[in-house]
Design a protein around this motif. Structure first.
Motif, PDB file in Angstrom:
ATOM      1  N   SER A  59      15.121   6.160  -9.054  1.00 28.51           N
ATOM      2  CA  SER A  59      14.596   5.764  -7.749  1.00 28.51           C
ATOM      3  C   SER A  59      14.379   6.976  -6.863  1.00 28.51           C
ATOM      4  N   GLU A  60      13.646   6.763  -5.765  1.00 28.15           N
ATOM      5  CA  GLU A  60      13.278   7.784  -4.781  1.00 28.15           C
ATOM      6  C   GLU A  60      12.145   8.636  -5.357  1.00 28.15           C
ATOM      7  N   SER A  61      10.992   8.548  -4.684  1.00 28.61           N
ATOM      8  CA  SER A  61       9.774   9.123  -5.265  1.00 28.61           C
ATOM      9  C   SER A  61       9.901  10.610  -5.635  1.00 28.61           C
ATOM     10  N   GLN A  62      10.548  11.418  -4.777  1.00 30.22           N
ATOM     11  CA  GLN A  62      10.619  12.849  -5.107  1.00 30.22           C
ATOM     12  C   GLN A  62      11.531  13.095  -6.304  1.00 30.22           C
TER      13      GLN A  62
ATOM     14  N   ASP B 238       6.462  -7.940  -5.155  1.00 31.32           N
ATOM     15  CA  ASP B 238       6.195  -8.575  -3.863  1.00 31.32           C
ATOM     16  C   ASP B 238       7.388  -8.198  -2.986  1.00 31.32           C
ATOM     17  N   LEU B 239       7.168  -7.309  -2.000  1.00 29.39           N
ATOM     18  CA  LEU B 239       8.314  -6.789  -1.227  1.00 29.39           C
ATOM     19  C   LEU B 239       8.938  -7.850  -0.320  1.00 29.39           C
ATOM     20  N   ALA B 240       8.197  -8.956  -0.117  1.00 28.34           N
ATOM     21  CA  ALA B 240       8.771 -10.043   0.675  1.00 28.34           C
ATOM     22  C   ALA B 240       9.656 -10.939  -0.211  1.00 28.34           C
ATOM     23  N   ASN B 241       9.573 -10.721  -1.492  1.00 25.71           N
ATOM     24  CA  ASN B 241      10.328 -11.557  -2.431  1.00 25.71           C
ATOM     25  C   ASN B 241      10.614 -10.694  -3.661  1.00 25.71           C
ATOM     26  N   LYS B 242      11.569  -9.774  -3.481  1.00 26.50           N
ATOM     27  CA  LYS B 242      11.790  -8.742  -4.499  1.00 26.50           C
ATOM     28  C   LYS B 242      12.327  -9.326  -5.809  1.00 26.50           C
ATOM     29  N   SER B 243      11.852  -8.741  -6.909  1.00 23.63           N
ATOM     30  CA  SER B 243      12.268  -9.253  -8.223  1.00 23.63           C
ATOM     31  C   SER B 243      13.707  -8.854  -8.524  1.00 23.63           C
TER      32      SER B 243
ATOM     33  N   PRO C 283       0.824  -1.202   0.000  1.00 23.08           N
ATOM     34  CA  PRO C 283       0.000   0.000   0.000  1.00 23.08           C
ATOM     35  C   PRO C 283       0.866   1.263   0.000  1.00 23.08           C
ATOM     36  N   SER C 284       1.918   1.307  -0.786  1.00 22.27           N
ATOM     37  CA  SER C 284       2.886   2.399  -0.690  1.00 22.27           C
ATOM     38  C   SER C 284       2.353   3.723  -1.242  1.00 22.27           C
ATOM     39  N   ALA C 285       2.311   4.724  -0.364  1.00 25.55           N
ATOM     40  CA  ALA C 285       1.895   6.063  -0.809  1.00 25.55           C
ATOM     41  C   ALA C 285       2.992   6.695  -1.664  1.00 25.55           C
ATOM     42  N   TYR C 286       4.251   6.212  -1.497  1.00 25.35           N
ATOM     43  CA  TYR C 286       5.345   6.727  -2.333  1.00 25.35           C
ATOM     44  C   TYR C 286       5.085   6.328  -3.796  1.00 25.35           C
ATOM     45  N   VAL C 287       4.534   5.138  -3.965  1.00 30.72           N
ATOM     46  CA  VAL C 287       4.200   4.672  -5.318  1.00 30.72           C
ATOM     47  C   VAL C 287       2.990   5.465  -5.838  1.00 30.72           C
ATOM     48  N   THR C 288       2.005   5.660  -4.956  1.00 28.28           N
ATOM     49  CA  THR C 288       0.790   6.386  -5.363  1.00 28.28           C
ATOM     50  C   THR C 288       1.132   7.772  -5.893  1.00 28.28           C
ATOM     51  N   ARG C 289       2.114   8.430  -5.250  1.00 25.33           N
ATOM     52  CA  ARG C 289       2.429   9.792  -5.708  1.00 25.33           C
ATOM     53  C   ARG C 289       3.011   9.774  -7.126  1.00 25.33           C
ATOM     54  N   VAL C 290       3.766   8.727  -7.435  1.00 30.64           N
ATOM     55  CA  VAL C 290       4.316   8.626  -8.800  1.00 30.64           C
ATOM     56  C   VAL C 290       3.169   8.354  -9.785  1.00 30.64           C
TER      57      VAL C 290
ATOM     58  N   HIS D 222      18.789   1.177  -2.399  1.00 30.88           N
ATOM     59  CA  HIS D 222      17.737   1.102  -1.369  1.00 30.88           C
ATOM     60  C   HIS D 222      16.875  -0.163  -1.483  1.00 30.88           C
ATOM     61  N   LYS D 223      16.820  -0.735  -2.705  1.00 32.86           N
ATOM     62  CA  LYS D 223      15.985  -1.930  -2.960  1.00 32.86           C
ATOM     63  C   LYS D 223      14.522  -1.681  -2.616  1.00 32.86           C
ATOM     64  N   LYS D 224      14.051  -0.452  -2.878  1.00 24.13           N
ATOM     65  CA  LYS D 224      12.682  -0.088  -2.528  1.00 24.13           C
ATOM     66  C   LYS D 224      11.904   0.340  -3.759  1.00 24.13           C
ATOM     67  N   VAL D 225      10.569   0.250  -3.633  1.00 21.01           N
ATOM     68  CA  VAL D 225       9.697   0.860  -4.636  1.00 21.01           C
ATOM     69  C   VAL D 225       9.337   2.244  -4.111  1.00 21.01           C
ATOM     70  N   PRO D 226       9.010   3.186  -4.991  1.00 26.02           N
ATOM     71  CA  PRO D 226       8.860   3.058  -6.430  1.00 26.02           C
ATOM     72  C   PRO D 226      10.176   3.174  -7.168  1.00 26.02           C
ATOM     73  N   VAL D 227      10.210   2.513  -8.348  1.00 25.66           N
ATOM     74  CA  VAL D 227      11.273   2.772  -9.326  1.00 25.66           C
ATOM     75  C   VAL D 227      10.561   3.018 -10.659  1.00 25.66           C
TER      76      VAL D 227
HETATM   77  N1  LIG Z   1      12.350   7.489   0.297  1.00 26.06           N
HETATM   78  C1  LIG Z   1      11.731   6.489  -0.536  1.00 26.06           C
HETATM   79  C2  LIG Z   1      10.842   5.620   0.340  1.00 26.06           C
HETATM   80  C3  LIG Z   1      10.277   4.427  -0.427  1.00 26.06           C
HETATM   81  C4  LIG Z   1       9.822   3.323   0.501  1.00 26.06           C
HETATM   82  O1  LIG Z   1       9.935   3.403   1.743  1.00 26.06           O
HETATM   83  N2  LIG Z   1       9.296   2.230  -0.096  1.00 26.06           N
HETATM   84  C5  LIG Z   1       8.872   1.073   0.695  1.00 26.06           C
HETATM   85  C6  LIG Z   1       7.388   0.784   0.393  1.00 26.06           C
HETATM   86  S1  LIG Z   1       6.395   2.048   1.123  1.00 26.06           S
HETATM   87  C7  LIG Z   1       9.653  -0.174   0.245  1.00 26.06           C
HETATM   88  O2  LIG Z   1       9.908  -0.386  -0.913  1.00 26.06           O
HETATM   89  N3  LIG Z   1      10.038  -1.000   1.213  1.00 26.06           N
HETATM   90  C8  LIG Z   1      10.757  -2.222   0.957  1.00 26.06           C
HETATM   91  C9  LIG Z   1      11.882  -2.410   1.912  1.00 26.06           C
HETATM   92  O3  LIG Z   1      12.120  -1.543   2.766  1.00 26.06           O
HETATM   93  O4  LIG Z   1      12.520  -3.454   1.823  1.00 26.06           O
HETATM   94  C10 LIG Z   1      10.943   7.173  -1.640  1.00 26.06           C
HETATM   95  O5  LIG Z   1      10.545   8.334  -1.480  1.00 26.06           O
HETATM   96  O6  LIG Z   1      10.754   6.561  -2.708  1.00 26.06           O
END
Ligand SMILES: N[C@@H](CCC(=O)N[C@@H](CS)C(=O)NCC(=O)O)C(=O)O
Length: 359
Positions: free
Chosen positions: A195-198, A166-171, A142-149, A181-186
């Motif tokens: 990377s990084e929503s802003q 699937d954040l429990a099993n990243k691609s 439910p990432s709001a960071y993704v929603t903003r993109v 960071h290995k995070k979404v959004p990308v």
């Molecule tokens: N600062 C990052 C934050 C992104 C972020 O926290 N993404 C979370 C989902 S809400 C995520 O991918 N978490 C996976 C992890 O931490 O392993 C941005 O603005 O894009």
């Protein structure tokens, strides 16, 4: 640099620059370097952080921190925002601090944010693009960071492929696109990952035509970037423990801090919109998108806690703004259902309770 050493200079173009700083802040040093690289003169005032000046408190009432650059009486806070302001406002003078290449700009902003966030010692829907560009968004509920993109892409009228992670099993694609960071959004634009929503939002604004998300005026751009950073650093970080805090105290503190941040944002809306419908004025801008991506989350918070975040009685401007933003076609298409968020939090709470019970 002591106060008495302040060099009072007028700029060639009649601009007056004052820098409020303190030794030995590297945040201040980076502004001094940028101003120097641009060949600009400025008056430096050393602040005593144990006894902050009225000028500092009134120029940066939100964070009350140095550096603050005051350009012809208008204050700009937060060092990265100041650097970009200097580059944009004085682009006729000296070296450019950001490349003209949009991708290189995004990469530079990514590493600048990385230095502050990590290395600072202180602390599937497929659409075809008209122009042949290929946009892929790696996201997850439910990432709001993704929603903003998604909102930014929507307001720009851009089509993209949404790839659910699937954040429990990243691609492999996520891990190789955002190895830091290995995070979404990308966002992947013609094979190049951002990377990084802003950073992504600014890239979208710069790389594509359509409604502008940032004003052309360098000062208004700096102010918008300031509030976007405030939403990430103060609002989200207060609100999260309010719904998912582990203890009652954590939740209560989250509630208190969230309402303090909401009051600050009410004033920000009043000042930024100048009586117009959005933070961005007549049209939606970066701040609207960043806060707007949280609207469904705020409604879910109301269901989960009973606390009304944007209360018409307490913050009438924000309450009216919320209704206005939620009614936009793009918003209606992008914002997830409130019920889905409520279900997500309830599941997380159950897992938290189960984990606590076995410990
Ligand atoms: N600062 C990052 C934050 C992104 C972020 O926290 N993404 C979370 C989902 S809400 C995520 O991918 N978490 C996976 C992890 O931490 O392993 C941005 O603005 O894009």
């Amino acid at each position: 640099m002591p106060k008495t050493n302040a060099i009072e200079c007028r700029m060639a173009g009649g601009d007056e620059l004052n820098l409020l700083g303190t030794w030995p802040s590297s945040f201040v040093t980076r502004v001094q370097i940028a101003v120097g690289l641009k060949g600009l003169s400025f008056e430096y005032a050393e602040e005593d952080l144990n006894n902050k000046s009225e000028l500092l408190l009134s120029s940066n009432p939100v964070h009350k921190k140095v550096p603050v650059l005051i350009h012809d009486g208008k204050p700009i806070s937060e060092s990265q925002i100041i650097l970009q302001y200097i580059d944009e406002a004085f682009n006729f003078n000296g070296a450019f601090l950001l490349s003209a290449d949009l991708y290189e700009r995004a990469v530079a902003r990514f590493w600048a944010a990385y230095i502050d966030d990590k290395a600072c010692i202180w602390k599937s829907i497929t659409h075809d693009m008209a122009g042949g560009d290929e946009l892929k968004l790696l996201g997850a509920f439910p990432s709001a960071y993704v929603t903003r993109v998604e909102l930014a892409l929507g307001f720009k009228g851009l089509s993209y492929e949404y790839v659910k992670e699937d954040l429990a099993n990243k691609s492999e694609l996520l891990l190789s696109s955002n190895p830091v960071h290995k995070k979404v959004p990308v966002l992947i634009h013609n094979g190049k990952p951002i990377s990084e929503s802003q950073v992504i939002l600014e890239y979208i604004d710069e790389a594509f035509t359509g409604a502008s998300l940032l004003s052309r005026d360098p000062y208004e751009r700096a102010v918008a970037r300031f509030w976007v950073a405030y939403i990430d650093d103060k609002f989200i970080t207060s609100w999260y423990p309010m719904i998912l805090g582990k203890t009652r105290e954590e939740k209560e503190e989250g509630l208190k801090q969230t309402f303090a941040a909401v009051n600050t944002l009410e004033r920000a809306l009043k000042d930024s919109s100048k009586g117009k419908p959005f933070f961005g004025g007549d049209t939606v801008g970066l701040v609207d998108i960043t806060l707007g991506s949280l609207i469904a989350w705020m409604k879910a918070t109301e269901v989960l806690t009973g606390a009304k975040i944007f209360d018409p009685a307490k913050t009438p401007l924000l309450a009216a703004w919320t209704e206005r933003f939620a009614e936009l076609d793009t918003t209606k298409k992008v914002l997830p259902d409130v019920a889905g968020y409520v279900e997500y939090v309830n599941k997380r709470r159950q897992t938290q309770a189960a984990t606590a019970a076995v410990m």
